[in-house]
Design a protein around this motif. Structure first.
Motif, PDB file in Angstrom:
ATOM      1  N   GLU A   1       0.760  -1.189   0.057  1.00 38.39           N
ATOM      2  CA  GLU A   1       0.206  -0.090  -0.346  1.00 38.39           C
ATOM      3  C   GLU A   1       0.897   1.351   0.126  1.00 38.39           C
ATOM      4  OE1 GLU A   1      -2.832  -0.338   3.146  1.00 38.39           O
ATOM      5  OE2 GLU A   1      -3.633   1.709   3.102  1.00 38.39           O
ATOM      6  N   LEU A   2       0.431   2.430  -0.649  1.00 40.62           N
ATOM      7  CA  LEU A   2       0.946   3.687  -0.781  1.00 40.62           C
ATOM      8  C   LEU A   2      -0.284   4.655   0.214  1.00 40.62           C
ATOM      9  CD1 LEU A   2       2.008   4.075  -4.361  1.00 40.62           C
ATOM     10  CD2 LEU A   2       3.634   3.156  -2.272  1.00 40.62           C
ATOM     11  N   PRO A   3       0.674   5.771   0.654  1.00 39.34           N
ATOM     12  CA  PRO A   3       2.111   5.961   0.669  1.00 39.34           C
ATOM     13  C   PRO A   3       2.741   5.211   1.701  1.00 39.34           C
ATOM     14  CG  PRO A   3       0.868   7.825   2.014  1.00 39.34           C
ATOM     15  CD  PRO A   3      -0.239   6.667   1.273  1.00 39.34           C
ATOM     16  N   LEU A   4       4.049   5.486   1.716  1.00 34.63           N
ATOM     17  CA  LEU A   4       5.030   5.051   2.570  1.00 34.63           C
ATOM     18  C   LEU A   4       4.828   6.076   3.499  1.00 34.63           C
ATOM     19  CD1 LEU A   4       7.633   3.174   0.070  1.00 34.63           C
ATOM     20  CD2 LEU A   4       5.540   2.160   1.043  1.00 34.63           C
ATOM     21  N   SER A   5       4.084   6.568   3.997  1.00 37.38           N
ATOM     22  CA  SER A   5       4.084   7.431   5.092  1.00 37.38           C
ATOM     23  C   SER A   5       4.786   6.865   6.369  1.00 37.38           C
ATOM     24  CB  SER A   5       2.955   8.210   5.201  1.00 37.38           C
ATOM     25  OG  SER A   5       1.946   7.286   5.630  1.00 37.38           O
ATOM     26  N   MET A   6       5.177   7.900   7.100  1.00 38.42           N
ATOM     27  CA  MET A   6       5.766   7.346   8.502  1.00 38.42           C
ATOM     28  C   MET A   6       4.902   6.767   9.103  1.00 38.42           C
ATOM     29  SD  MET A   6       8.051  10.809   9.190  1.00 38.42           S
ATOM     30  CE  MET A   6       9.191  10.173  10.236  1.00 38.42           C
ATOM     31  N   ASP A   7       3.650   7.386   9.198  1.00 44.40           N
ATOM     32  CA  ASP A   7       2.517   6.714  10.086  1.00 44.40           C
ATOM     33  C   ASP A   7       2.078   5.141   9.554  1.00 44.40           C
ATOM     34  OD1 ASP A   7       0.592   6.892  12.324  1.00 44.40           O
ATOM     35  OD2 ASP A   7      -0.996   7.164  10.938  1.00 44.40           O
TER      36      ASP A   7
END
Lengths: 951, 292
Positions: free
Chosen positions: A927-933
């Motif tokens: 899954e994207l995004p590869l956000s920090m959360d």
């Protein structure tokens, strides 16, 4: 206490200015509107983007966050004051040398910020430069060339002579024989961007001009009971307020421009909502007043009585049809079809290995630094309309507008001005593209509308949100037998003119560069109560590469085959070209990959990346961080649209003019087109001038999208020049009583073939043409290049090396590389800039950019504090290599489009790298995004992390 | 995005500003650096009738070190003043080291300590720094002057003890002891963004190498900067070791409530609170042996 205007004295660029200003007038608006210093740009008006940076008493400040009255008694330096008129200073020249600008919109803010830095820090390091400009967003360059330029300027300031290139000479036309194609020529458009004399649509001012503000829906889904404009109309300065009743009988639903997927025609948008609103930001009314401040005051007073309804905010809820967005259609399913080829079931039945995963791409978009905008002016006596600000496909959109305004097409002139980035979202026919010209026609006065940043984030096309269930079948030898899948696309509330591009291209390019003969895919395009979607740079490519390359990596890991080796086994070979990739878009012919040596390009990428030497780091914890390396291979389709037109004219003894239907949004057309023309006509580049985009230059034109300007517009130059040369030779032959085949054109001269004896020169003919209409006619030629529906296809490989801190979920991209074969480069520096810039955009898209909604359909990311674009400190380590190994055979230049490739497999390579880094923890990235959360959540949820493993 | 109408006035002295504030208290707004207020105005999230611009009160921008080593800052001293002023580097090394994490240079050139403290953004650095440093804030109205400890100033999300007619005029940082150790850790989505979570710690050491006093302050995690006394108590009286640090960090993680927003869930913030507390303390005591 001061009420009303305040008297101020400000020194601006060394000149004392006295003025009376309203307290709420920002310094930026004071400079732009009162002093006509339009080099200071407004990109967000809430202090994030940095485009409006000026020096206040020598310090870099954001002029959108300071009121003009606060500057009383202080000195202001804008970009216009950095160098004497007509000259560029050391820093500005360094920017030009390093191709540190593309669209130019951020450039003035970059220059002022860098000026302050270099005054304070004599020899800054690259890190200091990146930190200093981290408050200035650039969407085009990827920052690297800007950092290089500032470092170069700081060295030049210490007596180290910078290199100069491209000396310009003038003289009689012709005389240049050295090739210009292939040279990293400095951009000729740069000077106006560097000294603040560029002209974007917000810099256009017309006498008696009014300003529009659009009232937009505050609800995701609601009935409109009533709109009360009484109070608003009574506000000072208000000229008109338009609601649906005013446009009824004029406006029509938007047309679908490209990829009209079956069923889409039922879900189109009217320019203003009638009795229902379907997304937050949908236009409900237009307020026109004598300035933008007052237009916004009045807009606040427009009272819309809404009856809210349940909102549909994801594709699964949409697919139940419990709540219908367009009740008359009785479904939210805008398009459903199946495409495929080969024997998919058979292939899966005989496969040694199968794996199915569901992948998700998040909603994000291009977000160019200049928002959209228009100025429209109606001349009632001649019934003619002029519009400044359209871009991308002017001829097409002029036709759409003419149909609504009920005037002949040639009564409308679309004027192409400087454009602050597009990346796919700008220039299609939006609601405002009718509303603003209509308001100008209705009021008989020029009307300007400049989208503000908050509007932009809710009104300009979103993109990319979709999920894909994808299954792969592989045989015992590691060859991919088949792919099959189901795509669910979140279309937003309406189908926009290019809404079908992303979804349809996902399926067309799903098999990418691999020899996959069996595939079948289901499309489900679903309506939701969110901003409509359209294409964004590398539409469908970014998403399909993520889906495919992620699954390829998962398969390789399961099969115990090294990921690069697995890809190598499956890449289409050079001896298999041209490759029939099949027809995966309803009503569109099969895609045929023209040329390419995919394995060689991938091998080059691996070599440049030192891929093998990274093996010991992969999946390992080093100094508290987990390392991963990932790659993505892609095929990028470019050069679409059927035709492009170019007109050439010898305008004088030392001047040749080029008129093209291509429209620049900052890519550098004025330079690239001249390079092609200079070689074709054997003239010096300084003798050529490019006029692009506007509808008055040509009878018809294509435009700029699908990385097509060089492929199509460039090829049209070749054809037009060929025709012009033939006309000139024929003219001279006829006048001299010679057979045309005995003469030839060479670099501005007409000479005898046999011995090179000079007959006459182009300069002489140009002089004679002033008296002689028949010569004039021969000195002008138009040509249209048609690609016969044959597209060009680049191939590329992108590689990423990341380090992930598993405790904080912070990711550092230690290196990112793109290697792409673009067939032939006209200007390598421009291609390099496009690729680096696209890569950083793709990295931002993968880690940062995201539109988020709550369950009621409210947009949660309505400002640059929430919608995060990459800044100079985020992704410093980006490299790109463009190759010319396999020229295209579908156009005379051999060129393939180069504007988007750098973005295509960014998510693929980065997610593969992050997945590899986190694999020891049991995380699988789908899954994207590869956000920090998100990363932190996946790490928490993965079972492998236990108390004993925390350091 | 243009600001709504307002009136504007430029007092030259503090009493003049206070008098204006008293008369316009309900609908007037003080304009300090404007780096948070002006975006709110441009977005029409705020609509004051009157802006009182403090930018011309020269005494409010002063930044001085007093004989006893304390530092007194006018509320209008800018972030950039703290970043560049050599006396801050010597007298308040923690503050000096933290400044580059405050937004970007253009913002730091205008934004002020007083504006930041009064705005009380839970993710901003200044509230945490002022609490960690044990600063005292001077609040003045036309009628009275009072002093409050930094840790008593902030009541919650964008809320402080300031009365509508009151203004923060100066901040006093007590002398920085020679034997003080400090750490600062922050995680934000991009450099210069507001912190998702940040941790500031200061620890004073006695002659025997034991912590004699400690403050650990967490910001970004919840509605304001939170000093964690329970964790300080873990440290005080003990010789810092990795085990002690871990224990203190665990206490911080277990104590500080966390919130969710679009950038980070409460669970992620809770993880960060403990991790960054540990790292901040390790930064304060570099090179500790793993077992002590």
């Amino acid at each position: 206490m001061t009420t009303g205007d305040i008297g101020i004295r400000v020194s601006v660029n060394g000149r004392l200015v006295e003025a009376h200003v309203s307290p709420r007038l920002t310094l930026a608006d004071f400079l732009r509107e009162e002093l006509k210093l339009t080099g200071t740009h407004l990109g967000c008006e809430h202090g994030v983007c940095g485009s409006c940076t000026v020096l206040l008493d020598g310090e870099a400040v954001r002029s959108c966050l300071i009121f003009a009255c606060q500057a009383d008694g202080l000195s202001v330096t804008t970009v216009e004051g950095l160098s004497p008129p007509g000259e560029l200073n050391e820093l500005q020249r360094a920017f030009q040398r390093h191709h540190a600008l593309q669209c130019g919109f951020c450039t003035p803010g970059m220059l002022t910020t860098a000026t302050a830095l270099l005054r304070e820090t004599l020899r800054p390091t690259a890190e200091q430069v990146r930190e200093a400009i981290s408050g200035n967003i650039c969407r085009c360059t990827g920052y690297k060339p800007i950092v290089d330029a500032i470092l170069d300027a700081s060295q030049a300031a210490h007596g180290e002579k910078p290199r100069e290139q491209n000396s310009h000479t003038a003289g009689p036309i012709g005389a240049a024989l050295s090739p210009n194609i292939g040279q990293p020529m400095q951009r000729r458009e740069d000077v106006r961007f560097l000294n603040g004399s560029s002209c974007y649509v917000d810099d256009i001012k017309r006498p008696g001009m009014l300003y529009a503000a659009v009232v937009r829906s505050a609800h995701a889904h609601a009935h409109i009971r009533k709109i009360n404009t009484m109070e608003a109309k009574a506000q000072p300065g208000v000229a008109a307020i338009l609601t649906f009743e005013d446009i009824d009988g004029w406006a029509k639903p938007n047309q679908i421009w490209v990829k009209p997927l079956p069923g889409f025609e039922r879900f189109l948008q009217m320019p203003l909502a009638r009795d229902r609103v379907l997304y937050v930001g949908e236009p409900v009314a237009v307020v026109v007043a004598d300035d933008r401040y007052r237009a916004e005051d009045a807009a606040e007073q427009v009272v819309v009585d809404y009856e809210p309804m349940d909102a549909v905010v994801d594709v699964h809820a949409s697919s139940t049809d419990r709540v219908l967005l367009h009740p008359a259609q009785r479904t939210n399913l805008a398009s459903r079809y199946t495409v495929g080829r080969g024997d998919v079931d058979g292939a899966f039945a005989r496969a040694a290995y199968r794996r199915k995963e569901t992948f998700k791409v998040h909603r994000h978009s291009a977000v160019p630094l200049e928002t959209r905008g228009l100025v429209a002016e109606w001349d009632a006596s001649s019934k003619r309309m002029r519009v400044w600000g359209p871009t991308k496909i002017l001829f097409r959109n002029r036709g759409v507008l003419a149909g609504m305004l009920k005037v002949p097409e040639d009564h409308i002139e679309f004027i192409h001005v400087d454009v602050g980035g597009s990346f796919g979202v700008r220039g299609e026919h939006y609601p405002e593209d009718f509303l603003i010209p209509f308001a100008a026609m209705r009021l008989g006065r020029p009307v300007k509308w400049i989208e503000d940043r908050r509007e932009h984030l809710m009104a300009t096309n979103h993109s990319r949100e979709m999920q894909c269930e994808l299954e792969i079948a592989v045989d015992a030898s590691g060859c991919i037998l088949a792919l099959r899948g189901r795509l669910l696309v979140d279309m937003g509330a309406y189908v926009r003119p290019n809404g079908g591009v992303g979804p349809s291209m996902v399926l067309q390019l799903m098999c990418g560069p691999y020899r996959i003969l069996n595939s079948s895919f289901e499309m489900h395009a679903l309506m939701t109560n969110k901003t409509p979607v359209g294409s964004y740079r590398a539409p469908g490519r970014y998403e399909s590469s993520f889906f495919r390359e992620r699954l390829v990596d998962l398969a390789a890991a399961d099969l115990g085959i090294e990921p690069a080796e697995f890809r190598k086994r499956n890449l289409i070979g050079p001896d298999e070209m041209p490759w029939d990739a099949g027809a995966f878009i309803p009503g569109v012919e099969p895609a045929v990959y023209d040329t390419g040596h995919y394995p060689a390009v991938m091998a080059r990428a691996l070599r440049e990346f030192d891929y093998e030497s990274l093996a010991p780091l992969r999946g390992r914890m080093i100094d508290g961080r987990l390392h991963g390396v990932g790659m993505g291979c892609f095929v990028e389709s470019t050069g679409g649209g059927l035709a492009e037109t170019v007109r050439l004219r010898i305008a004088g003894p030392d001047r040749i003019e080029l008129y093209t239907g291509s429209s620049s949004a900052g890519q550098g057309h004025e330079t690239v087109m001249v390079q092609i023309l200079a070689d074709e006509m054997g003239v010096h580049p300084s003798q050529a001038t490019v006029f692009h985009g506007s509808t008055s230059f040509l009878e018809n034109g294509g435009g700029s999208y699908h990385s097509r300007s060089v492929v199509m517009g460039g090829s049209a130059i070749v054809l037009a020049a060929r025709k012009l040369r033939e006309q000139i030779v024929a003219l001279v032959a006829a006048r001299r009583g010679l057979a045309a085949h005995t003469l030839r054109y060479k670099a501005g001269r007409i000479e005898r073939c046999a011995d090179g004896f000079p007959i006459t020169t182009l300069a002489t003919l140009a002089e004679q043409a002033q008296q002689d209409a028949s010569i004039r006619a021969a000195l002008e030629a138009s040509a249209t290049f048609s690609n016969d529906k044959k597209l060009t296809y680049t191939f590329g490989t992108q590689l990423a090396h990341v380090a992930v801190d598993p405790e904080t979920a912070a990711v550092e991209v230690l290196r990112f590389l793109t290697v792409e074969d673009v067939g032939r480069m006209i200007n390598p520096a421009i291609v390099h800039g496009q690729t680096i810039g696209a890569s950083v955009q793709g990295m931002g898209a993968t880690f940062l950019d995201q539109f988020m909604y709550d369950e009621a359909g409210q947009l949660l990311t309505g400002s640059f504090a929430d919608y995060l674009l990459p800044t100079s400190t985020d992704f410093p380590h980006v490299d790109a290599i463009s190759l010319e190994e396999s020229p295209s055979n579908s156009n005379p230049l051999g060129a393939k489009g180069a504007g988007e490739g750098g973005m295509v497999a960014t998510a693929a390579a980065l997610s593969n790298a992050v997945d590899e880094a986190l694999r020891p923890l049991g995380v699988t990235v789908c899954e994207l995004p590869l956000s920090m959360d998100n990363l932190a959540r996946w790490i928490r949820q993965s079972s492998a992390i236990g108390e004993q493993q925390s350091p | 995005m243009k600001a709504p109408r307002f009136d504007y006035v430029v007092p030259r002295t503090i009493p003049e500003a206070l008098s204006l504030l008293e008369h316009g208290a309900e609908t007037a707004k003080l304009l300090a650096g404007g780096q948070s207020l002006v975006p709110a105005l441009n977005l029409r999230l705020a609509a004051p009738s009157l802006l009182i611009d403090l930018g011309r009160i020269s005494e409010m921008r002063a930044l001085q070190r007093r004989a006893d080593g304390s530092v007194i800052a006018g509320a209008m001293a800018r972030h950039r003043d703290f970043e560049l002023n050599p006396l801050v580097r010597r007298s308040l090394p923690l503050v000096h080291a933290t400044m580059p994490s405050v937004a970007h240079v253009q913002i730091r050139n205008r934004g002020t300590i007083g504006g930041s403290l009064s705005h009380a953004d839970p993710s901003a650095e200044w509230p945490a720094l002022s609490v960690a440093c044990g600063a005292t804030l001077t609040l003045r109205s036309a009628k009275a002057t009072r002093r409050v400890a930094a840790e008593d100033f902030n009541l919650g999300l964008y809320a402080t003890v300031l009365h509508p007619d009151e203004m923060l005029t100066e901040i006093v940082f007590p002398p920085w002891p020679a034997n003080r150790r400090w750490g600062f850790q922050e995680v934000s989505r991009r450099q210069g963004d507001f912190a998702i979570v940040g941790v500031v710690c200061v620890i004073d050491m006695d002659e025997l190498g034991r912590a004699s006093a400690a403050r650990i302050v967490v910001f970004g995690a919840s509605d304001r900067a939170i000093p964690v006394r329970e964790a300080a108590d873990v440290l005080v009286g003990r010789v810092p070791s990795n085990n002690v640090i871990r224990e203190a960090a665990r206490v911080v993680g277990a104590t500080v409530p966390t919130r969710s927003d679009i950038h980070a869930s409460a669970a992620y913030r809770t993880t960060l609170v403990e991790v960054l507390s540990r790292r901040a303390l390790q930064q304060a005591f570099p090179g500790l042996a793993e077992v002590a």
